[in-house]
Design an enzyme around this catalytic site. Structure first.
Site, short mmCIF file in Angstrom:
data_model
loop_
_atom_site.label_atom_id
_atom_site.label_comp_id
_atom_site.label_asym_id
_atom_site.label_seq_id
_atom_site.Cartn_x
_atom_site.Cartn_y
_atom_site.Cartn_z
N ARG A 1 7.76 -3.19 -14.03
CA ARG A 1 7.56 -4.32 -13.12
C ARG A 1 6.17 -4.19 -12.49
NH1 ARG A 1 8.03 -5.56 -7.75
NH2 ARG A 1 8.93 -7.59 -7.24
N LYS B 1 1.89 0.37 -5.26
CA LYS B 1 2.61 0.81 -4.05
C LYS B 1 1.87 1.90 -3.29
CE LYS B 1 7.03 -1.12 -5.03
NZ LYS B 1 8.31 -0.98 -5.69
N1 HH2 Z 1 9.64 -3.56 -5.60
C1 HH2 Z 1 9.41 -4.58 -4.77
C2 HH2 Z 1 10.24 -5.73 -4.80
N2 HH2 Z 1 11.24 -5.83 -5.70
N3 HH2 Z 1 12.46 -4.93 -7.50
C3 HH2 Z 1 12.71 -3.93 -8.35
N4 HH2 Z 1 13.69 -4.04 -9.26
N5 HH2 Z 1 11.95 -2.78 -8.34
C4 HH2 Z 1 10.93 -2.59 -7.45
O1 HH2 Z 1 10.30 -1.51 -7.46
C5 HH2 Z 1 10.66 -3.65 -6.52
C6 HH2 Z 1 11.47 -4.82 -6.58
C7 HH2 Z 1 8.29 -4.51 -3.80
O2 HH2 Z 1 7.10 -4.93 -4.39
P1 HH2 Z 1 6.49 -6.42 -4.27
O3 HH2 Z 1 7.46 -7.41 -4.79
O4 HH2 Z 1 5.19 -6.44 -4.93
O5 HH2 Z 1 6.21 -6.60 -2.73
P2 HH2 Z 1 6.97 -7.35 -1.56
O6 HH2 Z 1 8.35 -6.79 -1.46
O7 HH2 Z 1 6.13 -7.09 -0.34
O8 HH2 Z 1 7.04 -8.82 -1.90
#
Ligand code: HH2
Length: 305
Positions: free
Chosen positions: A264, A230
């Protein structure tokens, strides 16, 4: 056993499976989107996504977390039909995966279809604000439910990142959401909480939340945490998403020492290695009676070399 978690929760129930939280476990991220901040566009072909899902399980994740709508700052919402069209072939293709699959969605319609297609948990980044009906779905079906803290929506969340006391505010909001899920009929060991690193928080807010994760863990629920790649890590180190792997692993280890149970991450192999090394060292501290969990390669070879 080796690396022991310190948060009070000991198991997380997802459908008919129970995940032990005695040691930290990994939730591997698979984004089947064109626009996720780190892996967007890499797995939007179902064939590639299914192959990556299998690889994530082989690399040592305990959970596969699949998302079909980016929630990066400023992202536009995706209609439910489109989100489901991205998810369906991947969920169907991974039905026989040996680890439980969680689906990162806040839409009841998508969550219902995902559970029908075999998902074992719903990861709701709005902690029931988008649709309180998700708690009823979890109560009816027994799937796991992750309640994540976010201020506002992905479009607005970085506009105001000031808090009086960030850990107290996040903890209070998660306690309220958890209470709502219990009132809807969920069992306590079904509901995990997550402070929502990067969701409406400043650099200092993210760091303080990780430093004070024990206060979130004191709620007694399984704690998920997602610092992986992040932008607060980029702000700290001045590097792009692909160069944040080591920083992500370090942030996750720090979180695990303060009460996180589920890490995660995008980089499952690297995280697994870090946990295995930490666990092997921990197991050799005087007074620790359990044998170390041997690293993945030694496990495959049938012993610890
Ligand atoms: N972060 C993201 C999405 N979902 N769910 C939980 N429980 N915790 C988190 O920190 C979290 C999440 C964002 O990261 P990512 O899925 O890699 O990116 P994007 O939202 O751009 O798909």
């Amino acid at each position: 056993m080796g690396f022991s978690t310190v948060g009070p929760a000991r198991t997380w129930r997802t459908g008919d499976r129970e995940i032990s939280l005695e040691s930290p476990v990994i939730a591997g991220i698979l984004n089947v989107t064109p626009d996720s901040f780190s892996d967007g566009g890499r797995f939007d072909e179902p064939r590639n996504a299914i192959a990556r899902g299998r690889q994530i399980a082989e690399e040592g994740a305990a959970i596969l977390d699949i998302g079909a709508e980016s929630t990066r700052p400023g992202a536009d919402p995706v209609p439910a039909e489109e989100e489901w069209a991205r998810l369906e072939p991947v969920l169907r293709g991974l039905r026989d995966l040996p680890i439980p699959v969680s689906v990162d969605t806040h839409k009841l319609e998508v969550a219902e279809r995902a559970v029908d297609a075999g998902a074992s948990a719903i990861n709701d980044v709005t902690a029931l604000r988008a649709d309180p009906g998700l708690a009823g779905l979890a109560a009816r079906t027994g799937v796991g439910l992750v309640l994540m803290h976010m201020r506002g929506t992905p479009r607005t969340m970085q506009l105001d990142t000031d808090y009086g006391d960030v850990a107290a505010e996040v903890r209070g909001a998660l306690a309220d959401a958890r209470r709502a899920a219990l009132d809807a009929g969920c069992e306590p060991d079904q509901i995990a909480v997550d402070p929502g690193i990067g969701f409406g928080k400043s650099l200092d807010g993210n760091l303080e939340l990780l430093a004070r994760l024990d206060e979130i863990a004191a709620l007694g629920a399984p704690v998920w945490v997602g610092p992986s790649r992040k932008s607060f890590l980029g702000a700290l180190l001045d590097v792009g998403p692909d160069e944040r792997v080591t920083a992500s692993v370090a942030a996750c280890l720090a979180a695990a020492r303060r009460g996180a149970h589920v890490l995660r991450v995008h980089d499952v192999r690297e995280m697994r290695q870090a946990l295995d090394v930490e666990g092997a060292i921990e197991a050799r501290r005087p007074g620790v009676v359990h044998g170390a969990r041997p690293p993945a390669r030694a496990r495959a070879a049938g012993g610890c070399t």
